[in-house]
Scaffold this active site. Sequence first.
Site, PDB file in Angstrom:
ATOM      1  N   CYS A  40       0.838  -1.205   0.000  1.00 17.10           N
ATOM      2  CA  CYS A  40       0.000   0.000   0.000  1.00 17.10           C
ATOM      3  C   CYS A  40       0.872   1.253   0.000  1.00 17.10           C
ATOM      4  CB  CYS A  40      -0.910  -0.064   1.226  1.00 17.10           C
ATOM      5  SG  CYS A  40      -1.827   1.424   1.585  1.00 17.10           S
ATOM      6  N   HIS A  41       0.270   2.375  -0.342  1.00 13.08           N
ATOM      7  CA  HIS A  41       1.022   3.636  -0.412  1.00 13.08           C
ATOM      8  C   HIS A  41       1.658   4.030   0.907  1.00 13.08           C
ATOM      9  CE1 HIS A  41       0.112   4.821  -4.490  1.00 13.08           C
ATOM     10  NE2 HIS A  41      -0.998   4.124  -4.317  1.00 13.08           N
ATOM     11  N   THR A  42       1.033   3.643   2.004  1.00 15.19           N
ATOM     12  CA  THR A  42       1.591   4.032   3.299  1.00 15.19           C
ATOM     13  C   THR A  42       2.933   3.341   3.542  1.00 15.19           C
ATOM     14  OG1 THR A  42      -0.670   4.273   4.032  1.00 15.19           O
ATOM     15  CG2 THR A  42       0.998   4.332   5.736  1.00 15.19           C
ATOM     16  N   HIS A  62       1.053  -3.702   6.117  1.00 17.73           N
ATOM     17  CA  HIS A  62      -0.084  -3.540   7.039  1.00 17.73           C
ATOM     18  C   HIS A  62      -1.394  -4.003   6.422  1.00 17.73           C
ATOM     19  CE1 HIS A  62      -0.002   0.042   4.535  1.00 17.73           C
ATOM     20  NE2 HIS A  62      -1.299   0.141   4.753  1.00 17.73           N
ATOM     21  N   GLU A  63      -1.322  -4.696   5.261  1.00 20.86           N
ATOM     22  CA  GLU A  63      -2.552  -5.089   4.565  1.00 20.86           C
ATOM     23  C   GLU A  63      -2.521  -6.614   4.397  1.00 20.86           C
ATOM     24  OE1 GLU A  63      -4.513  -2.278   1.279  1.00 20.86           O
ATOM     25  OE2 GLU A  63      -3.272  -3.786   0.333  1.00 20.86           O
ATOM     26  N   CYS A  92      -9.715  -1.879  21.381  1.00 16.80           N
ATOM     27  CA  CYS A  92      -9.588  -2.449  22.729  1.00 16.80           C
ATOM     28  C   CYS A  92     -10.946  -2.544  23.414  1.00 16.80           C
ATOM     29  CB  CYS A  92      -8.606  -1.641  23.579  1.00 16.80           C
ATOM     30  SG  CYS A  92      -9.262  -0.077  24.194  1.00 16.80           S
ATOM     31  N   CYS A  95     -10.891   1.942  25.896  1.00 14.97           N
ATOM     32  CA  CYS A  95     -10.340   3.300  26.007  1.00 14.97           C
ATOM     33  C   CYS A  95     -11.441   4.331  25.728  1.00 14.97           C
ATOM     34  CB  CYS A  95      -9.157   3.480  25.051  1.00 14.97           C
ATOM     35  SG  CYS A  95      -9.618   3.623  23.313  1.00 14.97           S
ATOM     36  N   CYS A  98     -12.641   4.176  22.089  1.00 17.26           N
ATOM     37  CA  CYS A  98     -13.514   3.037  21.793  1.00 17.26           C
ATOM     38  C   CYS A  98     -14.895   3.229  22.413  1.00 17.26           C
ATOM     39  CB  CYS A  98     -12.898   1.743  22.310  1.00 17.26           C
ATOM     40  SG  CYS A  98     -11.582   1.092  21.259  1.00 17.26           S
ATOM     41  N   CYS A 106      -8.977   3.835  18.179  1.00  9.78           N
ATOM     42  CA  CYS A 106      -8.546   3.311  19.486  1.00  9.78           C
ATOM     43  C   CYS A 106      -7.121   3.781  19.792  1.00  9.78           C
ATOM     44  CB  CYS A 106      -8.584   1.782  19.453  1.00  9.78           C
ATOM     45  SG  CYS A 106      -7.918   1.003  20.927  1.00  9.78           S
ATOM     46  N   ARG A 110      -1.352   3.203  20.976  1.00 15.86           N
ATOM     47  CA  ARG A 110      -0.871   4.182  19.998  1.00 15.86           C
ATOM     48  C   ARG A 110       0.590   4.584  20.230  1.00 15.86           C
ATOM     49  NH1 ARG A 110       0.670   5.679  16.328  1.00 15.86           N
ATOM     50  NH2 ARG A 110       0.527   7.653  15.250  1.00 15.86           N
ATOM     51  N   CYS A 169      -6.812  -2.891   4.569  1.00  9.28           N
ATOM     52  CA  CYS A 169      -6.569  -1.448   4.437  1.00  9.28           C
ATOM     53  C   CYS A 169      -7.418  -0.829   3.339  1.00  9.28           C
ATOM     54  CB  CYS A 169      -5.083  -1.132   4.224  1.00  9.28           C
ATOM     55  SG  CYS A 169      -4.777   0.654   4.130  1.00  9.28           S
ATOM     56  N   ARG A 364      -3.675  -3.236  -7.089  1.00  4.02           N
ATOM     57  CA  ARG A 364      -2.947  -3.758  -5.946  1.00  4.02           C
ATOM     58  C   ARG A 364      -2.122  -4.981  -6.357  1.00  4.02           C
ATOM     59  NH1 ARG A 364      -3.699   0.134  -3.017  1.00  4.02           N
ATOM     60  NH2 ARG A 364      -4.218   0.058  -0.799  1.00  4.02           N
TER      61      ARG A 364
HETATM   62  N1  APR Z   1      -6.734  14.495 -10.215  1.00  8.07           N
HETATM   63  C1  APR Z   1      -7.439  13.352 -10.389  1.00  8.07           C
HETATM   64  N2  APR Z   1      -6.916  12.123 -10.200  1.00  8.07           N
HETATM   65  C2  APR Z   1      -5.621  12.050  -9.830  1.00  8.07           C
HETATM   66  C3  APR Z   1      -4.821  13.197  -9.622  1.00  8.07           C
HETATM   67  C4  APR Z   1      -5.441  14.475  -9.852  1.00  8.07           C
HETATM   68  N3  APR Z   1      -4.767  15.607  -9.682  1.00  8.07           N
HETATM   69  N4  APR Z   1      -3.593  12.790  -9.244  1.00  8.07           N
HETATM   70  C5  APR Z   1      -3.616  11.449  -9.210  1.00  8.07           C
HETATM   71  N5  APR Z   1      -4.839  10.986  -9.554  1.00  8.07           N
HETATM   72  C6  APR Z   1      -5.297   9.602  -9.631  1.00  8.07           C
HETATM   73  C7  APR Z   1      -4.289   8.631 -10.204  1.00  8.07           C
HETATM   74  O1  APR Z   1      -4.337   8.594 -11.619  1.00  8.07           O
HETATM   75  C8  APR Z   1      -4.733   7.305  -9.570  1.00  8.07           C
HETATM   76  O2  APR Z   1      -5.658   6.624 -10.397  1.00  8.07           O
HETATM   77  O3  APR Z   1      -5.525   9.147  -8.315  1.00  8.07           O
HETATM   78  C9  APR Z   1      -5.423   7.726  -8.282  1.00  8.07           C
HETATM   79  C10 APR Z   1      -4.671   7.320  -7.010  1.00  8.07           C
HETATM   80  O4  APR Z   1      -4.673   5.938  -6.943  1.00  8.07           O
HETATM   81  P1  APR Z   1      -3.517   5.091  -6.260  1.00  8.07           P
HETATM   82  O5  APR Z   1      -2.217   5.783  -6.480  1.00  8.07           O
HETATM   83  O6  APR Z   1      -3.663   3.696  -6.707  1.00  8.07           O
HETATM   84  O7  APR Z   1      -3.833   5.235  -4.684  1.00  8.07           O
HETATM   85  P2  APR Z   1      -4.746   4.407  -3.661  1.00  8.07           P
HETATM   86  O8  APR Z   1      -4.103   3.153  -3.268  1.00  8.07           O
HETATM   87  O9  APR Z   1      -6.152   4.348  -4.153  1.00  8.07           O
HETATM   88  O10 APR Z   1      -4.682   5.406  -2.414  1.00  8.07           O
HETATM   89  C11 APR Z   1      -5.128   6.739  -2.527  1.00  8.07           C
HETATM   90  O11 APR Z   1      -5.531   7.001  -0.197  1.00  8.07           O
HETATM   91  O12 APR Z   1      -5.041   5.740   1.663  1.00  8.07           O
HETATM   92  C12 APR Z   1      -4.667   6.790   0.880  1.00  8.07           C
HETATM   93  O13 APR Z   1      -2.290   6.875   1.150  1.00  8.07           O
HETATM   94  C13 APR Z   1      -3.309   6.590   0.251  1.00  8.07           C
HETATM   95  O14 APR Z   1      -3.106   8.837  -0.305  1.00  8.07           O
HETATM   96  C14 APR Z   1      -3.374   7.577  -0.855  1.00  8.07           C
HETATM   97  C15 APR Z   1      -4.834   7.531  -1.290  1.00  8.07           C
HETATM   98 ZN    ZN Z   2      -2.713   1.070   3.558  1.00  6.60          ZN
HETATM   99 ZN    ZN Z   3      -9.603   1.416  22.457  1.00  8.01          ZN
END
Ligand code: APR
Ligand code: ZN
Ligand code: ZN
Length: 369
Positions: A40-42, A62-63, A92, A95, A98, A106, A110, A169, A364
Amino acid sequence: MKSRAAIAWAAGQPLTIEEVDVQAPQAGEVMVKLVATGVCHTDAFTLSGADPEGIFPCILGHEGAGIVVEVGEGVTSVAVGDHVIPLYTPECGECKFCKSGKTNLCQAIRATQGKGLMPDGTSRFSLNGQPIYHFMGTSTFSEYTVLPEIAIAKINPAAALDKVCLLGCGITTGIGAVLNTAKVEPGSTVAVFGLGGVGLSVIQGAVLAKASRILAIDINPDKAEFAKQLGATDFINPKDYDRPIQEVIVELTDGGVDYSFEAIGNVNTMRAALESCHKGWGESTIIGVAGAGQEISTRPFQLVTGRVWRGSAFGGVKGRSQLPGYVEQYLNGQIKVDEFVTETRPLEEINEAFEDMHAGKVIRTVITF
Ligand code: APR
Ligand code: ZN
Ligand code: ZN
């Protein structure tokens, strides 16, 4: 226990696969054998060095989804053999957070979780005696991981773990933001900015909420088809217009949408999402995580005239009590997950999975152990 794990040694460095030592679960802890994990992006955010909480060396991830192999003293809610999803947002039940009935955030563990440690202030991972830090309390890029009991959701064993790991996630985050955070009503109009795994899941949530119109917005035209398959009624590419996209949306929807969602992590589209909302009642939910230090802005008059700005983490979902229900909805066909797995790779190819994510090639990648 020996475990194959991908170690993040330092910001910006590729991960390396090592055989680490994993200590047995202590009181209130559970050891899980991961079957699969999403990337994931995080994970990428922390690996990039931009995350102020990032501590190295650590095991990211984390996924995930897996099977309980050992439980520590006093653990009663899960047993060896149970199928589980690790929770980076634990529950939990005791807390202030929760008990509030108002949030899923929660706070029981943390402080230590943010430091890459288990609740007793130590790590369960080491390599040649050197401690390796945990990440988000989950560290799913390891074949075996140890989690606090409160950070585990027990799920129906009928669900394929190499699919429902994504409910740990991204998919849950998108659906939950619609159902729990925004509480979209039947007949509403919805706009979603960004059609990655999270934004596409916002579409799924909007369909479940019986929205009447779902506008899907992305600068990548390749995203249109899947968005429509999932139930989007309109696809809008901001690049096709030479004026602010919020103006276009307000025009298309007779004054703006009832609900908008930002699933990109860009402060400019966060503003556009708010300003796409209808005067008097439109509500915008921020899901995307913006870069460290960035700030949002709009004219306060936007809020004075009745628009609402809110945010959502893990879709407002309480992991232990609500995530098993998401797995049931997947099993009975109400939530799509399989279609979000566009690539599967072994742990050894985890760096390639990060590259594919950065290149926007995948919704993904699921890593299998
Ligand atoms: N305008 C419109 N769409 C955009 C722009 C923009 N300016 N910039 C990027 N995008 C589109 C991309 O083309 C892509 O399809 O946003 C989408 C983002 O998708 P992913 O990169 O696959 O991200 P995703 O896993 O869905 O997560 C999105 O959520 O949980 C958070 O950290 C995560 O910040 C991230 C967000
Ligand atoms: Zn994530
Ligand atoms: Zn809690």
